[in-house]
Design a protein around this motif. Structure first.
Motif, short mmCIF file in Angstrom:
data_model
loop_
_atom_site.label_atom_id
_atom_site.label_comp_id
_atom_site.label_asym_id
_atom_site.label_seq_id
_atom_site.Cartn_x
_atom_site.Cartn_y
_atom_site.Cartn_z
N ARG A 1 0.93 -1.49 -0.27
CA ARG A 1 -0.03 -0.17 0.06
C ARG A 1 0.94 1.30 -0.25
N TRP A 2 1.44 1.48 -1.06
CA TRP A 2 2.42 2.63 -1.28
C TRP A 2 2.08 3.95 -1.00
N LEU A 3 0.38 4.14 -1.60
CA LEU A 3 0.02 5.59 -1.28
C LEU A 3 -0.25 5.91 0.18
N ASP A 4 -0.69 4.64 0.87
CA ASP A 4 -0.97 4.95 2.42
C ASP A 4 0.30 5.19 3.06
N PHE A 5 1.49 4.37 2.73
CA PHE A 5 2.93 4.45 3.06
C PHE A 5 3.15 6.02 3.16
N THR A 6 2.89 6.70 1.84
CA THR A 6 3.58 7.99 1.89
C THR A 6 2.80 8.97 2.58
N THR A 7 1.26 8.74 2.51
CA THR A 7 0.42 9.78 3.39
C THR A 7 0.49 9.69 4.66
N GLN A 8 0.23 8.28 5.18
CA GLN A 8 0.20 7.96 6.64
C GLN A 8 1.32 8.06 7.38
N GLU A 9 2.40 7.58 6.75
CA GLU A 9 3.82 7.14 7.40
C GLU A 9 4.71 8.09 7.19
N LEU A 10 5.11 8.37 5.67
CA LEU A 10 6.33 9.19 5.53
C LEU A 10 5.96 10.53 5.79
N VAL A 11 5.01 11.27 5.32
CA VAL A 11 4.60 12.47 5.74
C VAL A 11 4.68 13.04 7.26
N PRO A 12 3.88 12.24 7.89
CA PRO A 12 3.98 12.55 9.39
C PRO A 12 5.45 12.25 10.03
N PHE A 13 6.34 11.23 9.38
CA PHE A 13 7.74 10.86 9.65
C PHE A 13 8.49 12.36 9.79
N ILE A 14 8.32 13.06 8.55
CA ILE A 14 9.13 14.00 8.19
C ILE A 14 8.75 15.12 8.93
N ASP A 15 7.68 15.44 8.91
CA ASP A 15 6.98 16.51 10.05
C ASP A 15 7.43 16.34 11.33
N LYS A 16 7.57 15.03 11.94
CA LYS A 16 7.86 15.09 13.32
C LYS A 16 9.64 15.31 13.50
N ARG A 17 10.22 14.65 12.29
CA ARG A 17 11.76 14.93 12.44
C ARG A 17 12.30 16.07 12.21
N PHE A 18 11.56 16.96 11.40
CA PHE A 18 12.50 18.02 10.71
C PHE A 18 11.43 19.18 10.86
N ARG A 19 11.95 20.62 10.83
CA ARG A 19 11.50 21.84 10.86
C ARG A 19 10.63 21.97 9.50
N THR A 20 9.35 21.48 9.51
CA THR A 20 8.59 21.86 8.28
C THR A 20 7.46 22.67 8.59
N LEU A 21 6.75 23.03 7.53
CA LEU A 21 5.67 23.78 7.53
C LEU A 21 4.57 22.71 7.55
N PRO A 22 3.83 22.14 8.47
CA PRO A 22 3.23 21.04 8.22
C PRO A 22 1.80 21.23 7.88
N HIS A 23 1.33 21.73 6.87
CA HIS A 23 -0.05 21.98 6.08
C HIS A 23 0.22 21.88 4.43
N ARG A 24 -1.01 21.51 3.91
CA ARG A 24 -0.79 21.22 2.36
C ARG A 24 -0.42 22.28 1.85
N ASP A 25 -0.64 23.73 2.06
CA ASP A 25 -0.17 24.81 1.12
C ASP A 25 1.28 24.86 1.13
N SER A 26 2.11 23.93 2.17
CA SER A 26 3.59 23.94 2.02
C SER A 26 4.14 22.67 1.49
N ARG A 27 3.38 21.67 0.98
CA ARG A 27 3.76 20.53 0.49
C ARG A 27 3.33 20.49 -0.89
N ALA A 28 4.58 19.95 -1.60
CA ALA A 28 4.28 19.60 -2.94
C ALA A 28 4.86 18.29 -3.24
#
Length: 221
Positions: A119-146
């Motif tokens: 389930r690669w789409l779920d991996f990306t949206t449910q695991e990868l994105v939260p992982f990056i937002d937790k580990r790094f200083r990101t702007l954690p909302h859709r308007d700052s994700r591409a």
């Protein structure tokens, strides 16, 4: 001459960021029947200002092509040079660039959810994105994700953008393939479908890239 020498002194060129590697142990990808390695490598480019600015940054997620992986995307250094040239010339604001490893033992993910090939789409949206937002200083909302991607990765970027507009606000696909445009008759594809049906291992299909790709398509759908 004196003028060019002065210019070389006052124009040091692009400042440099840093590429780091993280590991994500996926729970979602445990659901598969193709022997996926659930320990996924992630390459993250952090821009020049990241270490000292204290600011949060937008993130671009890159979907690589089949037969590639995250290491290959950064291997020759061209990606980092292009990013930093863009920062230096003011055509691109500093951002975090993320490439997860979507490779597999056969061809790689074609960016679908499948109980067979993962389930690669779920991996990306449910695991990868939260992982990056937790580990790094990101702007954690859709308007700052591409999203961006090339070939099959371009298809993946488009699929993620269309199905998860609540998470990603923009997408750029470089020569996306397998998006339903055009037509080629089955007889002209050059695939031994009986061979695919009778294959017991991935090695049974070595030597024919199209057969490997279409096996992955069948697994995904």
């Amino acid at each position: 001459n004196e003028i060019s020498a002065q210019a070389s002194i006052t124009s040091p060129g692009p400042r440099h960021g840093n590429v780091v590697t993280e590991k994500l142990s996926s729970v979602i990808l445990r659901e598969n029947r193709v022997g996926l390695d659930t320990e996924r490598s992630i390459k993250i480019y952090l821009p020049p200002g990241y270490q000292s600015s204290g600011k949060a940054y937008p993130v671009v997620y890159y979907c690589h092509n089949i037969f590639w992986n995250a290491e290959k995307v950064f291997q020759d250094g061209n990606l980092v040079r292009l990013l930093e040239k863009g920062f230096d010339q003011g055509v691109l604001n500093e951002l975090i660039f993320v490439v997860a490893d979507y490779s597999t033992a056969l061809t790689g993910s074609i960016y679908e959810n499948s109980p067979v090939s993962g389930r690669w789409l779920d991996f990306t949206t449910q695991e990868l994105v939260p992982f990056i937002d937790k580990r790094f200083r990101t702007l954690p909302h859709r308007d700052s994700r591409a999203l961006a991607g090339d070939f099959i990765g371009g298809r993946g970027a488009l699929k993620l953008a269309m199905t998860h507009a609540d998470i990603f606000s923009s997408v750029y696909a470089l020569h996306p393939v397998a998006v339903g445009m055009g037509h080629m008759p089955w007889s002209g594809i050059g695939i031994d479908w009986k061979k695919i049906n009778q294959a017991k291992t991935f090695e049974d299909l070595t030597g024919n890239v199209r057969e490997q790709i279409f096996l992955r398509v069948c697994q995904a759908f």
